[in-house]
Design an enzyme around this catalytic site. Sequence first.
Site, short mmCIF file in Angstrom:
data_model
loop_
_atom_site.label_atom_id
_atom_site.label_comp_id
_atom_site.label_asym_id
_atom_site.label_seq_id
_atom_site.Cartn_x
_atom_site.Cartn_y
_atom_site.Cartn_z
N CYS A 2 0.84 -1.20 0.00
CA CYS A 2 0.00 0.00 0.00
C CYS A 2 0.88 1.25 0.00
O CYS A 2 2.03 1.23 0.42
CB CYS A 2 -0.96 0.05 1.16
SG CYS A 2 -2.12 -1.32 1.26
N ARG A 27 5.68 -0.81 -4.45
CA ARG A 27 5.25 -1.44 -3.20
C ARG A 27 4.19 -2.51 -3.43
O ARG A 27 3.94 -3.33 -2.56
CB ARG A 27 4.71 -0.38 -2.24
CG ARG A 27 5.76 0.59 -1.76
CD ARG A 27 5.15 1.74 -0.98
NE ARG A 27 4.64 1.31 0.31
CZ ARG A 27 5.34 1.32 1.44
NH1 ARG A 27 6.60 1.73 1.43
NH2 ARG A 27 4.79 0.94 2.57
N TRP A 74 -3.27 -2.54 -1.54
CA TRP A 74 -3.01 -3.96 -1.69
C TRP A 74 -4.01 -4.68 -0.81
O TRP A 74 -4.04 -4.48 0.40
CB TRP A 74 -1.57 -4.26 -1.26
CG TRP A 74 -1.07 -5.61 -1.60
CD1 TRP A 74 -0.55 -6.03 -2.80
CD2 TRP A 74 -0.98 -6.76 -0.74
NE1 TRP A 74 -0.16 -7.34 -2.73
CE2 TRP A 74 -0.42 -7.82 -1.48
CE3 TRP A 74 -1.34 -6.98 0.59
CZ2 TRP A 74 -0.19 -9.07 -0.94
CZ3 TRP A 74 -1.12 -8.23 1.14
CH2 TRP A 74 -0.55 -9.27 0.37
N ASN A 98 -3.01 2.56 5.66
CA ASN A 98 -2.18 1.37 5.52
C ASN A 98 -2.20 0.64 6.86
O ASN A 98 -2.13 1.27 7.90
CB ASN A 98 -0.73 1.73 5.19
CG ASN A 98 -0.56 2.28 3.80
OD1 ASN A 98 -1.49 2.28 3.00
ND2 ASN A 98 0.63 2.76 3.49
N GLY A 99 -2.25 -0.68 6.81
CA GLY A 99 -2.25 -1.46 8.03
C GLY A 99 -3.48 -2.33 8.14
O GLY A 99 -4.22 -2.52 7.17
N GLU A 478 17.45 -18.76 -3.08
CA GLU A 478 17.23 -17.42 -3.60
C GLU A 478 16.98 -17.43 -5.11
O GLU A 478 16.12 -16.71 -5.62
CB GLU A 478 18.43 -16.52 -3.25
CG GLU A 478 18.38 -15.12 -3.83
CD GLU A 478 17.22 -14.29 -3.30
OE1 GLU A 478 16.98 -13.21 -3.87
OE2 GLU A 478 16.55 -14.70 -2.33
N LYS A 482 13.53 -16.08 -6.90
CA LYS A 482 13.50 -15.05 -7.95
C LYS A 482 12.71 -15.52 -9.16
O LYS A 482 11.91 -14.76 -9.72
CB LYS A 482 14.93 -14.68 -8.38
CG LYS A 482 15.68 -13.84 -7.40
CD LYS A 482 15.09 -12.44 -7.32
CE LYS A 482 15.38 -11.81 -5.97
NZ LYS A 482 14.59 -12.31 -4.86
N GLU A 485 8.93 -15.68 -8.33
CA GLU A 485 8.36 -14.35 -8.07
C GLU A 485 7.97 -13.63 -9.35
O GLU A 485 6.89 -13.03 -9.42
CB GLU A 485 9.39 -13.47 -7.33
CG GLU A 485 9.47 -13.71 -5.84
CD GLU A 485 10.46 -12.76 -5.19
OE1 GLU A 485 10.16 -12.28 -4.09
OE2 GLU A 485 11.55 -12.52 -5.76
N HIS A 501 16.60 -37.56 -1.13
CA HIS A 501 15.54 -37.67 -0.13
C HIS A 501 14.24 -37.02 -0.62
O HIS A 501 13.51 -36.42 0.18
CB HIS A 501 16.00 -37.04 1.19
CG HIS A 501 17.16 -37.72 1.80
ND1 HIS A 501 17.04 -38.82 2.65
CD2 HIS A 501 18.50 -37.50 1.67
CE1 HIS A 501 18.24 -39.22 3.02
NE2 HIS A 501 19.15 -38.44 2.44
N LYS A 600 6.39 -4.85 -2.25
CA LYS A 600 7.82 -4.65 -1.99
C LYS A 600 8.16 -4.80 -0.52
O LYS A 600 9.11 -5.48 -0.16
CB LYS A 600 8.24 -3.25 -2.48
CG LYS A 600 9.73 -2.96 -2.29
CD LYS A 600 10.59 -3.89 -3.13
CE LYS A 600 12.06 -3.60 -2.98
NZ LYS A 600 12.89 -4.60 -3.64
#
Length: 605
Positions: A2, A27, A74, A98-99, A478, A482, A485, A501, A600
């Site tokens: 947001c 964001r 968001w 926001n929140g 990582e 990426k 995402e 395994h 973000k």
Amino acid sequence: MCGIVGYVGSKEASDILMEGLRRLEYRGYDSAGLAVMNGGAARILRAKGKLGNLTRSLRSEPLSGTTGIGHTRWATHGRPSVDNAHPHKSGAVTVVHNGIIENHSELREQLLALGREIRSETDTELVAHLLDVALARTPDPLAAMRDTLSRIEGAYALAILMDPHPERIFFAKLGSPLIAGVGEGETFLGSDIPAILGHTREMIFLEDGQHGEMTASGIRVWDEQGLVEPEVKHITWNAVAAEKEGYKHFMLKEIHEQPRAVTDTLRGRLSPEQGDAFLDGFEVDVGSLNRVFLLGCGTSYHACLVGKFLVEGLARVPVEVDLGSEFRYRDPIIGKGDLLVAVSQSGETADTLAAVRSAKERGAKVLAIANVVESQIPRNADAALYTHAGPEIGVASTKAFTTQLTALMLLAIHLGRRTGGLAQARAMELIEELLQVPQMMTDVIANSAQMNVIGRRYASARSFLYLGRGINYPIALEGALKLKEISYIHAEGYPAGEMKHGPIALIDEDLPVVVIAPRGPHYDKIMSNLAETRARQGKVIALGTLGDSALGELADDLFLVPHVSPPLQPLLSVLPLQLLAYHVADFKGTDVDQPRNLAKSVTVE
């Protein structure tokens, strides 16, 4: 997550608000809206989807006025829709938020019992109703606001317009970031620095529990004790740094900025002659140090996993790594004699922030590693080690990650020299090599075209497997993160020693397997894993060290990086994986900088 922008001055507010919202697009959001004071009342315009939809609506329905607030949402409470988009208005009150209001169900029932008509599914609209009810009881807007805030439980950054006060914006903060900016005959409000940096460098970083009002002539702030004199900070970095500068995407620009960012993070913190690293004045009493906790979320968590190898290997101090979202709820055993290192790009990650506060309450020392200066996590820590990556706009973190690795390397050297785990001669060697890494990074990134070819070859795959050993195992995690995402391809990172395994069952001729295999102590073992992959017809994309001909004989595709000591390998091995993810996503045509459903900085649970 947001975005909030506010403006009071003499200029057209809608232009400034839209510019600020564009600078906050990174964001993450699914709807947007503006409210501008006009003729003694706030006029609202909202749109679902990207800001382009709101821009088109503004052309047909212009909002004229010099005081206003804007928001990118968001979705948390309620699906993405125009009705749920901010701002929300009830009577004389217009709110962006926001929140998360945690007691929203209780408040909704109370308001419905009063006969209030609630039009959206959001918790934010309830704030507007509560404040409108309070205003009916008292003409004092700040008293009405304090009454409303006393009834709210949860996290919030609020920007509020009240029709009886057309040249003022009211604000409040608890648990979500909010920044005020001071200009000449104008003031600004934003949830992040880039939103208002194009207009002022003089900023007030509001603290939890503060609220206030802003007019064109200034900003007044209160806390529980009364009126306070907030400190105005001067921001030194340039808004131009957040522009694409000719790159197709912010992410590609930020990949290319990594050598510079790592150099800036190292600058002034190393002494090659002494074989030592300095943490901006922060010193650890190693005589009473029991353990180090490394804490992060997402990409920052992967940096912490690398940090465990670094600190334990160089300083010989036991390290625990935890996710912020797990740490805060598992009643951790931490206290005096422990050092918690909180790693966050934004410095606002809600779970990490809560963990920092919990650790401090239990007596632990806290060091923050963050990119955004004066963000909440550094302000709540005992000390901050800032990574000088500059603004990172792409949602998928790149330069923030490598600068976090760099900061953790500084921490490991610093601790190692003081515990005796790292001899001076070895420290001097590592530092000399570390200072050469930015140029090596430049050389790796210069071969982006090779990874472009590899990325196009595998862009139609439905799934990827990433394998690494030792300090490169977190880099496998990582790399997989990426890819999923930004390309929306399923990808899984695994320690190569665990391949038998479970993951080996997935390997067939359709599965690309990315194997991180630089020369080092685990080389022979990883080569064995690679051979097992080939025996099952898996397509091998190998990452190795320059001059390794044996690796090329087993791989379908090969990308080579310069030789460095194992502790420094992640700084180079992650770069091809960033490039692979980028080129796959770009070829597929996904939204590289603002991938779906992602934000973000995650400032709510």
